[in-house]
Design an enzyme around this catalytic site. Structure first.
Site, PDB file in Angstrom:
ATOM      1  N   ASP A  75      -1.833 -12.220   2.465  1.00  6.47           N
ATOM      2  CA  ASP A  75      -1.504 -12.187   1.037  1.00  6.47           C
ATOM      3  C   ASP A  75      -2.796 -12.323   0.238  1.00  6.47           C
ATOM      4  OD1 ASP A  75      -0.365 -12.291  -1.445  1.00  6.47           O
ATOM      5  OD2 ASP A  75       0.320 -14.373  -1.264  1.00  6.47           O
TER       6      ASP A  75
ATOM      7  N   ASP B 123      -3.357   1.169  -8.468  1.00  9.06           N
ATOM      8  CA  ASP B 123      -4.365   2.003  -9.143  1.00  9.06           C
ATOM      9  C   ASP B 123      -3.709   2.664 -10.358  1.00  9.06           C
ATOM     10  OD1 ASP B 123      -2.715   3.661  -7.532  1.00  9.06           O
ATOM     11  OD2 ASP B 123      -4.189   5.270  -7.603  1.00  9.06           O
TER      12      ASP B 123
ATOM     13  N   HIS C  56      -2.185  -6.408  -4.464  1.00  5.46           N
ATOM     14  CA  HIS C  56      -3.320  -5.575  -4.866  1.00  5.46           C
ATOM     15  C   HIS C  56      -2.834  -4.733  -6.040  1.00  5.46           C
ATOM     16  CE1 HIS C  56      -6.911  -3.005  -4.306  1.00  5.46           C
ATOM     17  NE2 HIS C  56      -6.100  -2.012  -4.643  1.00  5.46           N
TER      18      HIS C  56
ATOM     19  N   GLU D  44      -0.603  -3.863  -1.309  1.00  6.81           N
ATOM     20  CA  GLU D  44      -0.524  -3.161  -2.589  1.00  6.81           C
ATOM     21  C   GLU D  44       0.939  -3.067  -3.007  1.00  6.81           C
ATOM     22  OE1 GLU D  44      -3.034   0.291  -2.860  1.00  6.81           O
ATOM     23  OE2 GLU D  44      -2.436   0.704  -4.927  1.00  6.81           O
TER      24      GLU D  44
HETATM   25  O1  9MR Z   1       1.374   4.823   0.592  1.00  8.14           O
HETATM   26  C1  9MR Z   1       0.331   5.588   1.117  1.00  8.14           C
HETATM   27  C2  9MR Z   1       0.282   5.414   2.615  1.00  8.14           C
HETATM   28  O2  9MR Z   1       1.465   5.905   3.203  1.00  8.14           O
HETATM   29  C3  9MR Z   1      -0.940   6.115   3.186  1.00  8.14           C
HETATM   30  O3  9MR Z   1      -1.051   5.814   4.557  1.00  8.14           O
HETATM   31  C4  9MR Z   1      -2.190   5.665   2.438  1.00  8.14           C
HETATM   32  C5  9MR Z   1      -3.456   6.346   2.923  1.00  8.14           C
HETATM   33  O4  9MR Z   1      -3.397   7.713   2.720  1.00  8.14           O
HETATM   34  O5  9MR Z   1      -2.040   5.906   1.044  1.00  8.14           O
HETATM   35  C6  9MR Z   1      -0.988   5.208   0.469  1.00  8.14           C
HETATM   36  O6  9MR Z   1      -0.901   5.544  -0.862  1.00  8.14           O
HETATM   37  C7  9MR Z   1      -1.840   4.969  -1.758  1.00  8.14           C
HETATM   38  C8  9MR Z   1      -2.352   6.126  -2.587  1.00  8.14           C
HETATM   39  O7  9MR Z   1      -3.161   6.934  -1.810  1.00  8.14           O
HETATM   40  C9  9MR Z   1      -3.032   5.687  -3.856  1.00  8.14           C
HETATM   41  N1  9MR Z   1      -2.256   4.771  -4.604  1.00  8.14           N
HETATM   42  C10 9MR Z   1      -1.862   3.588  -3.847  1.00  8.14           C
HETATM   43  C11 9MR Z   1      -1.071   3.975  -2.630  1.00  8.14           C
HETATM   44  C12 9MR Z   1      -0.593   2.739  -1.869  1.00  8.14           C
HETATM   45  O8  9MR Z   1      -1.568   2.117  -1.124  1.00  8.14           O
END
Ligand code: 9MR
Ligand code: ZN
Length: 581
Positions: free
Chosen positions: A545, A161, A499, A554
């Protein structure tokens, strides 16, 4: 049935293990040349067998449900390209044996961060095919007071993102700066970024891009804004097309403590290159610490209802405050930080983690790697014990896993590859501590003849910690139940569909190289992941994947940064390193 190897390769003197699943009658295996003339003297033919071995029946692995056989070919020291073949003719992907197998990997893992730069153009000269014009150039607005606008351009996009968040930023910079501080000889000034060749190691040039942005993320009182994002995640569009309004979300104590800690650390590391920059960083760190003193209680953050960008919420800020006190102490030597550190160390904190929720392990890194010995003996002892105890626990966990990964089935959370890599970091810290003990004992007692006076026990322990740390890289790079290398562009069967918004819309077939995937998650929560992974699938196999799988596939800055730390350790030279006793 299948044969899984580290698809990047193995070090000539290192442990070399592949894994084979199922079995029954499969007891023997062969290692064969992967290319014609694939070894040093260049005469070998593809397929020529260079080694035979016997598979070790390890029984059933809990995290994958697989019946695992280990194929150990550590004796193969000659550089070359090979593959492993089992009795019924199944082959692994190809891999190299060589002293440099982790070099290109470290470079790509670090360079990947350049592609996350926000607020500047990525030009063909540095970005190759992955160019894009400037993005996110407009001022941000305070979430709580829309009349206030601020210029906060810059920094790295956090992940797939376009948001930018303080805690993840601080943690990523933390991994990278400690990698540099401990293993400077592993870093060059030739990554192919705009600052390459300026006389400053590129890992520091790249981190500075993030730090300059972080300097803008502080309010007048010293608090750090929790995050800078739009209200909703962007669609799958290129960053320059994302014209949504960005907001500065309220200050949290967790972000502010992470901020103080990483700024204090950075001011130490950059001082030898740029005194003025180091002073600016220290001033920001002090201001943030001042805010923490004024707000001794937990100030959390939760997304407003309308907002769906990353939350990075944390129920406890004690570990963040611990990290901040430790870095402030090591940077300034001032007594009040020792007092804070002592108090925080008396609390029930883990002291061994390097993730965005639990940063307590950074306090151990700060104190134990401080050559000026600023922390008290008592604090040193406390942190050392915590690190060594955790290393022993992880050793036992890794031995239980038939894949050699230091993960229990329940550890496969969102971003499990970060857990794997953070554990490798901890094991490396334990290795350094143990090596130092050995060196010291040898100097103090020359009669012990080059090893510690415990009959070689600490020598051996250090070797075990290191071996397990490296086994975590084997797992990441292909010795796992899904046969993927979790780093783009590295390995014959590397994952290809992260992602990541730019990757999905840039029209280029392959993703940028060097990105670590979040990896298997036992309870995927994205639509495609939920659809494709039946409930009850063993945790290590909960992976797809697919670009839509934000909870499985991601990329983030702080999943790459610990991999930079681990590879920098592997690529280190003979430089002197001092760890506190
Ligand atoms: O890395 C984060 C993970 O530990 C959490 O469980 C998750 C849900 O809260 O969020 C992940 O972080 C994401 C973030 O909120 C937004 N940018 C992408 C991150 C990776 O998925
Ligand atoms: Zn941007």
């Amino acid at each position: 049935m299948a044969v899984y190897c580290n698809q990047t390769g193995y070090l000539p003197k290192g442990t070399k293990r592949a894994v084979m699943t199922a079995g029954g009658h499969c007891q023997v295996f062969e290692v064969a040349n992967g290319t014609n003339g694939g070894t040093v003297d260049g005469m070998e033919q593809k397929g020529q067998v260079v080694m035979e071995g016997e598979a070790l029946d390890m029984g059933v692995d809990a995290a994958s449900g697989d019946h695992v056989y280990v194929l150990d070919f550590s004796g193969l020291e000659q550089e070359g390209t090979y593959y492993v073949k089992n009795e019924i003719g199944e082959t692994s992907h190809r891999f190299r044996v060589g002293t440099d197998v982790y070099r290109a990997l470290q470079k790509d893992l670090t360079k990947a961060l350049y592609y996350q730069r926000c607020g500047c153009e990525l030009t063909a000269e540095y970005a190759g095919a992955y160019t894009h014009p400037c993005c996110h150039m407009d001022d941000a607005v305070l979430w709580e007071d829309r009349s206030v606008r601020k210029e906060v351009k810059g920094g790295w996009h956090d992940a797939g993102d376009y948001g930018r968040y303080i805690s993840p930023a601080a943690v990523a910079v933390g991994h990278l700066l400690y990698a540099y501080q401990l293993f400077p000889e592993s870093f060059e000034d030739a990554l192919g970024i705009p600052e390459s060749g300026n006389g400053v190691p590129d890992v520091l040039n790249e981190c500075r891009y993030e730090l300059e942005w972080m300097l803008k993320m502080q309010d007048e009182e010293g608090g750090a804004y929790h995050k800078l994002t739009s209200e909703r995640h962007a669609d799958f569009i290129m960053p320059q097309e994302d014209k949504a309004q960005f907001y500065l979300f309220p200050v949290s104590s967790m972000a502010t403590a992470d901020y103080a800690a990483s700024m204090a650390l950075a001011s130490r590391v950059y001082r030898q290159f740029d005194v003025q920059f180091a002073d600016r960083l220290l001033e920001a760190a002090r201001k943030a610490y001042g805010w923490l003193e004024k707000h001794p209680g937990y100030v959390g953050f939760q997304n407003p209802e309308s907002c769906n960008t990353g939350e990075y919420d944390d129920v406890c800020d004690r570990d963040e405050r611990l990290w901040a006190a430790a870095e402030m102490l090591v940077t300034t030597g001032e007594a009040k930080y020792q007092e804070q550190l002592t108090l925080l160390l008396a609390e029930n904190l883990t002291k061994t983690d390097f993730g965005w929720t639990d940063v307590s392990g950074f306090a151990a890194l700060a104190v134990l790697t401080d050559r000026a010995h600023r922390a008290s003996e008592e604090s040193v002892k406390n942190l050392r014990q915590a690190v060594l105890a955790e290393a022993d626990r992880l050793t036992a966990v890794a031995k239980k896993s038939r894949y050699g990964v230091a993960m229990e089935p329940e550890d496969y959370v969102w971003g499990s590859n970060m857990v794997v890599l953070n554990r490798a970091m901890l094991l490396i810290l334990a290795t350094l501590i143990t090596e130092q003990d050995v060196a010291k004992n040898t100097v103090d007692n020359p009669a012990c003849g080059g090893s510690a006076c415990d009959g070689g026990a600490s020598d051996e322990k250090g070797a075990v910690y290191e071996q397990i740390a490296l086994a975590q890289m084997d797992y990441l790079l292909g010795v796992n139940a899904v046969d993927y290398s979790y780093v783009t562009g590295h390995g014959e069967h590397a994952y290809r569909h992260p992602h990541n918004r730019p990757t999905e819309c840039d029209g280029i077939e392959l993703p940028m190289p060097g990105w670590v995937s979040g990896g298997p998650f036992k309870t995927p929560c994205d639509e495609v992941g939920k659809e494709r992974i039946p409930v009850g699938t063993p945790p290590m196999k909960c992976y797809v994947d697919h670009a839509a799988c934000y909870s499985l596939n991601e990329i983030t800055i702080y999943w790459n940064s610990p991999a930079v730390f681990v590879t920098a350790y592997i690529n280190r030279g003979q430089a002197e390193r001092q760890i506190r006793q």
